[in-house]
Design a protein around this motif. Sequence first.
Motif, PDB file in Angstrom:
ATOM      1  N   GLU A 101      -5.941  21.474 -34.853  1.00 36.69           N
ATOM      2  CA  GLU A 101      -6.691  22.704 -34.596  1.00 36.69           C
ATOM      3  C   GLU A 101      -7.669  22.552 -33.429  1.00 36.69           C
ATOM      4  OE1 GLU A 101     -10.083  21.876 -38.026  1.00 36.69           O
ATOM      5  OE2 GLU A 101      -8.708  23.561 -38.196  1.00 36.69           O
ATOM      6  N   PHE A 155       0.190  19.522 -36.200  1.00 40.67           N
ATOM      7  CA  PHE A 155      -0.884  20.505 -36.050  1.00 40.67           C
ATOM      8  C   PHE A 155      -2.211  19.826 -35.758  1.00 40.67           C
ATOM      9  CE2 PHE A 155      -4.264  23.168 -37.878  1.00 40.67           C
ATOM     10  CZ  PHE A 155      -4.095  24.293 -37.091  1.00 40.67           C
ATOM     11  N   TYR A 160       3.717  28.194 -38.584  1.00 42.29           N
ATOM     12  CA  TYR A 160       2.793  27.187 -39.111  1.00 42.29           C
ATOM     13  C   TYR A 160       3.362  26.626 -40.409  1.00 42.29           C
ATOM     14  CZ  TYR A 160      -1.361  25.309 -41.453  1.00 42.29           C
ATOM     15  OH  TYR A 160      -2.252  24.501 -42.124  1.00 42.29           O
ATOM     16  N   LEU A 184       3.566  22.538 -36.438  1.00 43.61           N
ATOM     17  CA  LEU A 184       3.807  23.863 -35.891  1.00 43.61           C
ATOM     18  C   LEU A 184       5.177  23.862 -35.239  1.00 43.61           C
ATOM     19  CD1 LEU A 184       0.494  25.055 -34.176  1.00 43.61           C
ATOM     20  CD2 LEU A 184       1.793  26.303 -35.901  1.00 43.61           C
TER      21      LEU A 184
END
Length: 364
Positions: A335, A333, A310, A315
């Motif tokens: 989420e 990234f 990360y 990522l």
Amino acid sequence: MGEDSLLNIDGLGKAYGNNLVLDDFSLSVGHGEFVTLLGPSGCGKTTLLRLVAGLETPDRGRITLDGADLTPLPPEKRQVNTVFQSYALFPHMTVFENVAFGLRLKGVAGDELGRRVATVLCDVRMDGFAQRYPHQLSGGQQQRVAVARAVVNRPRVLLLDEPLSALDARLRREMQGELKRLQRDLDMTFILVTHDQEEALSMSDRVVVMEGGRIAQIGTPREVYEEPSSLYVARFIGDINLFPGTVRDRLDEKHLRLDIFGQTVVAETRRPFAPGQAINLLLRPEDLRLGEGPAKVAPCFAGSIVERSYRGSTLDTTILLDDGPVLKACEFFDEDDPDFDYRVGERVQVSWVKGWEVVLSDGE
């Protein structure tokens, strides 16, 4: 660059004993252009800068500025100034006196001296520091003063020899933007030497990738990153994934059919290849896609995740393909995306968007 060129380097050669540092090097730089010489230590980039500045003498070749031969001229007659890695400020002089030093040598004095120094300090955003000494300044501030001292003489070309290498990462990024802004505002030709690929890509109009005293590739930052002409350039500028394979046949002038790990892959390239020729298909980490892959993408290759890192906005994933090679993927990234729940050891399919690949012959 024809009529638009300001500085022309033609057939330059330089050796130290048996060590050939520059070999028949030629380059044209335009008016108001920002050119970066990029390469590893020992490739000849700093030597080239010193030859342009007049700090070294070439064994052969010629350097011209606006058509005038610079080769026999001493440094102070060349209309070329240099910003060194060490900044080389005079510790016993104030910021004002450091910047004014070169002007005083040329006989500039009085109101004109004060006006020109004040103007350039304002340009580099150091106008409130004129009476300070170098030891009272941060590294970034010292770098600004060094640039101000170089540009106050209004050179035709400014040479920068890794001027940001001593700065921390945050300040370095800030100063990259400042140097590019200053170059644009002054409409001055800048030639930067660096081994930092990110620095070269973010600041330059053109990048000259050097290898062993020669030019490996020259082009815009996007060209050298997205269309590397050799494995050397591809590996030096950013991370790269290699898919070894062979050419099956050419479908049309833009497309090849390749055999890669037992699968047929159609790749875009206009470069000439023969059936049966060994090739490498190149893809950047950000070009790879993880998952099953929709129908619009290239064939999928199966593998297992061996590492996930990360990095805030991205990522990074390392994948070991079943057929052997280790790949690196870089994704923004998100989420809310369920694909970001991948774990080490998990099985995954690797694909890429058609047309993003580069095909080079094996060993090129």
